[in-house]
Design a protein around this motif. Structure first.
Motif, PDB file in Angstrom:
ATOM      1  N   ALA A   1       0.836  -1.217   0.000  1.00 37.52           N
ATOM      2  CA  ALA A   1       0.000   0.000   0.000  1.00 37.52           C
ATOM      3  C   ALA A   1       0.869   1.265   0.000  1.00 37.52           C
ATOM      4  CB  ALA A   1      -0.915   0.005   1.221  1.00 37.52           C
ATOM      5  N   ASP A   2       2.122   1.125   0.428  1.00 35.68           N
ATOM      6  CA  ASP A   2       3.030   2.277   0.518  1.00 35.68           C
ATOM      7  C   ASP A   2       4.104   2.239  -0.558  1.00 35.68           C
ATOM      8  OD1 ASP A   2       1.840   3.519   2.824  1.00 35.68           O
ATOM      9  OD2 ASP A   2       2.669   1.869   4.013  1.00 35.68           O
ATOM     10  N   GLU A   3       3.821   1.555  -1.667  1.00 31.83           N
ATOM     11  CA  GLU A   3       4.811   1.428  -2.744  1.00 31.83           C
ATOM     12  C   GLU A   3       5.336   2.803  -3.195  1.00 31.83           C
ATOM     13  OE1 GLU A   3       3.500  -1.382  -5.602  1.00 31.83           O
ATOM     14  OE2 GLU A   3       5.590  -1.741  -6.182  1.00 31.83           O
ATOM     15  N   ALA A   4       4.471   3.797  -3.153  1.00 30.20           N
ATOM     16  CA  ALA A   4       4.864   5.147  -3.581  1.00 30.20           C
ATOM     17  C   ALA A   4       5.954   5.742  -2.690  1.00 30.20           C
ATOM     18  CB  ALA A   4       3.635   6.065  -3.602  1.00 30.20           C
ATOM     19  N   ALA A   5       6.145   5.157  -1.511  1.00 26.10           N
ATOM     20  CA  ALA A   5       7.163   5.685  -0.588  1.00 26.10           C
ATOM     21  C   ALA A   5       8.562   5.168  -0.920  1.00 26.10           C
ATOM     22  CB  ALA A   5       6.802   5.294   0.851  1.00 26.10           C
ATOM     23  N   VAL A   6       8.644   4.120  -1.758  1.00 28.70           N
ATOM     24  CA  VAL A   6       9.946   3.476  -2.004  1.00 28.70           C
ATOM     25  C   VAL A   6      11.008   4.469  -2.506  1.00 28.70           C
ATOM     26  CG1 VAL A   6      11.139   1.712  -3.390  1.00 28.70           C
ATOM     27  CG2 VAL A   6       8.970   1.163  -2.259  1.00 28.70           C
ATOM     28  N   PRO A   7      10.714   5.290  -3.528  1.00 25.53           N
ATOM     29  CA  PRO A   7      11.764   6.196  -4.029  1.00 25.53           C
ATOM     30  C   PRO A   7      12.301   7.147  -2.948  1.00 25.53           C
ATOM     31  CG  PRO A   7       9.919   6.111  -5.571  1.00 25.53           C
ATOM     32  CD  PRO A   7       9.478   5.396  -4.329  1.00 25.53           C
ATOM     33  N   ALA A   8      11.414   7.651  -2.105  1.00 24.25           N
ATOM     34  CA  ALA A   8      11.859   8.598  -1.071  1.00 24.25           C
ATOM     35  C   ALA A   8      12.787   7.906  -0.070  1.00 24.25           C
ATOM     36  CB  ALA A   8      10.653   9.191  -0.345  1.00 24.25           C
ATOM     37  N   VAL A   9      12.466   6.662   0.288  1.00 19.99           N
ATOM     38  CA  VAL A   9      13.312   5.928   1.230  1.00 19.99           C
ATOM     39  C   VAL A   9      14.671   5.655   0.584  1.00 19.99           C
ATOM     40  CG1 VAL A   9      13.547   3.796   2.579  1.00 19.99           C
ATOM     41  CG2 VAL A   9      11.306   4.901   2.391  1.00 19.99           C
ATOM     42  N   GLU A  10      14.642   5.260  -0.697  1.00 15.70           N
ATOM     43  CA  GLU A  10      15.903   4.953  -1.387  1.00 15.70           C
ATOM     44  C   GLU A  10      16.742   6.210  -1.584  1.00 15.70           C
ATOM     45  OE1 GLU A  10      15.523   2.041  -4.594  1.00 15.70           O
ATOM     46  OE2 GLU A  10      15.699   0.679  -2.869  1.00 15.70           O
ATOM     47  N   ALA A  11      16.071   7.331  -1.792  1.00 15.06           N
ATOM     48  CA  ALA A  11      16.795   8.601  -1.953  1.00 15.06           C
ATOM     49  C   ALA A  11      17.577   8.925  -0.683  1.00 15.06           C
ATOM     50  CB  ALA A  11      15.819   9.731  -2.286  1.00 15.06           C
ATOM     51  N   ALA A  12      17.076   8.417   0.448  1.00 12.50           N
ATOM     52  CA  ALA A  12      17.776   8.632   1.724  1.00 12.50           C
ATOM     53  C   ALA A  12      18.893   7.607   1.927  1.00 12.50           C
ATOM     54  CB  ALA A  12      16.774   8.572   2.878  1.00 12.50           C
ATOM     55  N   GLY A  13      19.101   6.732   0.927  1.00  9.92           N
ATOM     56  CA  GLY A  13      20.219   5.788   1.015  1.00  9.92           C
ATOM     57  C   GLY A  13      19.843   4.417   1.549  1.00  9.92           C
ATOM     58  N   ILE A  14      18.577   4.212   1.858  1.00  8.93           N
ATOM     59  CA  ILE A  14      18.124   2.930   2.431  1.00  8.93           C
ATOM     60  C   ILE A  14      17.464   2.117   1.317  1.00  8.93           C
ATOM     61  CG2 ILE A  14      16.586   1.851   4.131  1.00  8.93           C
ATOM     62  CD1 ILE A  14      16.771   4.609   5.684  1.00  8.93           C
ATOM     63  N   THR A  15      17.951   0.905   1.071  1.00 10.84           N
ATOM     64  CA  THR A  15      17.354   0.055   0.034  1.00 10.84           C
ATOM     65  C   THR A  15      15.964  -0.369   0.493  1.00 10.84           C
ATOM     66  OG1 THR A  15      19.569  -0.726  -0.513  1.00 10.84           O
ATOM     67  CG2 THR A  15      17.719  -2.003  -1.380  1.00 10.84           C
ATOM     68  N   CYS A  16      14.982  -0.171  -0.376  1.00 10.93           N
ATOM     69  CA  CYS A  16      13.589  -0.338   0.054  1.00 10.93           C
ATOM     70  C   CYS A  16      12.804  -1.207  -0.921  1.00 10.93           C
ATOM     71  CB  CYS A  16      12.944   1.045   0.184  1.00 10.93           C
ATOM     72  SG  CYS A  16      11.273   1.028   0.854  1.00 10.93           S
ATOM     73  N   ARG A  17      11.966  -2.086  -0.384  1.00 11.73           N
ATOM     74  CA  ARG A  17      11.073  -2.921  -1.189  1.00 11.73           C
ATOM     75  C   ARG A  17       9.668  -2.818  -0.613  1.00 11.73           C
ATOM     76  NH1 ARG A  17      15.075  -2.829  -3.629  1.00 11.73           N
ATOM     77  NH2 ARG A  17      16.609  -4.479  -3.998  1.00 11.73           N
ATOM     78  N   ALA A  18       8.677  -2.975  -1.503  1.00 12.34           N
ATOM     79  CA  ALA A  18       7.281  -3.014  -1.048  1.00 12.34           C
ATOM     80  C   ALA A  18       6.755  -4.438  -1.171  1.00 12.34           C
ATOM     81  CB  ALA A  18       6.434  -2.052  -1.882  1.00 12.34           C
ATOM     82  N   VAL A  19       6.360  -5.002  -0.042  1.00 13.98           N
ATOM     83  CA  VAL A  19       5.801  -6.365   0.003  1.00 13.98           C
ATOM     84  C   VAL A  19       4.619  -6.342   0.986  1.00 13.98           C
ATOM     85  CG1 VAL A  19       8.035  -7.492  -0.461  1.00 13.98           C
ATOM     86  CG2 VAL A  19       7.329  -7.086   1.900  1.00 13.98           C
ATOM     87  N   PRO A  20       3.718  -7.327   0.909  1.00 11.99           N
ATOM     88  CA  PRO A  20       2.613  -7.345   1.887  1.00 11.99           C
ATOM     89  C   PRO A  20       3.160  -7.469   3.313  1.00 11.99           C
ATOM     90  CG  PRO A  20       2.153  -8.841   0.065  1.00 11.99           C
ATOM     91  CD  PRO A  20       3.592  -8.415  -0.083  1.00 11.99           C
TER      92      PRO A  20
END
Ligand code: GDP
Ligand code: CA
Length: 335
Positions: free
Chosen positions: A291-310
């Motif tokens: 549900a928060d897939e749209a947040a992935v780029p912002a988290v990655e921009a902060a240097g944290i590798t991010c994935r969206a999963v249930p």
């Protein structure tokens, strides 16, 4: 593989049940449990988060409630009430009382909380090594203002009696600044192959563990990758009132804000006026819900590798999938 997980109560315990189902035979899980929720009631030492982990993994938990014992009865509490002795707002059932009696008896005899926890786990066989974050007394207090004025109340009073209905103005883990990590805690972090932050409360569960001097630093400098799972989905806690304590520390109730609060592990500190004195970041990887897939780029921009999963822990299999996703992400970010 040696896995270390920090854990609060319900969110941590349910995640750990899925993690146990996801790991290979021979993998070792060490849990560093929050003791900032501990409270003395009726002369007994109650450790709600340690007990929730122990009962959940040991098969004694009240499933629907998420805390306390299954098939519980309430005779002692009713008898205490006849004497006018409370607090009425804290639920301690008869079966649960036995745990607190054993714990308190052993503490009075001079055993440490670590030793007591180990002894209680002989009965419950949780299948993990459960360590309290510290053997020293730490109790989280919450600063509030209500009709009685501005004051600090014990975290349990804020959470259970007041249902976090008043705003929290500050969260203070009383005693944390002089507490020492329990035996084995720093060693487990240093020897870990993977470090996980379950979807526990970032402020009063994980945050309190990190407030014990040495633990945050050990994680920030550990060789193992550090991966967390968001307790916030779609801008709200899945269960409970984490938004109230996040607001108290100036963090928005979003999956990306919580990631930012933990911080990126590679992040330099003290390099600018803004960073001066800020603690080192902790995360290499972060899982958000689909549900928060749209947040992935912002988290990655902060240097944290991010994935969206249930990320809904609807049953053990769904939770095991979350744990597998966290372990996979850990492999991807391993340096
Ligand atoms: P507590 O000590 O009993 O409050 O438990 P924790 O601190 O370990 O976990 C509380 C957090 O778990 C809350 O902030 C919830 O949002 C989170 N939580 C509970 N159920 C779920 C779930 O199914 N999925 C996710 N992602 N988070 C959950
Ligand atoms: Ca708790």
């Amino acid at each position: 593989m040696r896995i270390v997980a920090l854990a609060g109560g319900i969110g941590g315990a349910r995640f750990l049940r899925g993690l146990k189902a996801a790991v290979a035979p021979g993998d070792e899980i060490t849990v560093i449990g929050n003791t900032g929720d501990d409270i003395h009631l009726y002369g007994l030492k109650v450790c709600p988060d340690l007990d929730t982990v122990m009962y959940t993994l040991g098969g004694g938990i009240h499933e629907e409630q998420g805390w306390g014992r299954t098939d519980e009865t309430w005779s002692i509490k009713a008898e205490m009430k006849e004497y006018g002795v409370g607090p009425e707002w804290f639920g301690l059932g008869d079966r649960d009382f036995a745990t607190h009696l054993v714990r308190s008896q052993m503490l009075t005899a001079g055993y440490t909380l670590s030793q007591v926890t180990e002894a209680l786990c002989v009965r419950w066989q949780p299948g993990v090594r459960l360590l309290p974050m510290s053997d020293d007394r730490v109790e989280t207090h919450v600063k509030i203002t209500d009709e009685a004025g501005t004051r600090a109340v014990h975290f349990q009073e804020y959470w259970v009696r007041l249902h976090a209905a008043v705003d929290a103005e500050a969260i203070v883990p009383v005693g944390a600044d002089t507490a020492k990590p329990a035996p084995g805690v720093l060693e487990a972090i240093a020897a870990a192959d993977v470090i996980l932050f379950p979807p526990s409360n970032p402020v009063v569960s994980i945050g309190t563990i990190l407030a014990v001097p040495g633990i945050r630093e050990a994680i920030a400098s550990a060789a193992a990758p550090v991966v967390g799972l968001s307790p916030i989905i779609g801008g709200a806690p899945v269960r409970g009132m984490a938004d109230k304590v996040l607001a108290a520390v100036g963090v928005e109730t979003t999956a990306e804000a919580v990631a930012g609060h933990y911080g990126h592990r590679g992040a330099a500190t003290g390099t600018s006026a803004h960073d001066a004195g800020r603690p080192a970041g902790l995360l290499d990887g972060w899982l958000v819900d689909t549900a928060d897939e749209a947040a992935v780029p912002a988290v990655e921009a902060a240097g944290i590798t991010c994935r969206a999963v249930p990320l809904l822990m609807t049953d053990v299999e769904a939770t095991a999938s979350m744990a597998r996703a966290a372990l996979e992400l850990a492999e991807q970010v391993r340096r």
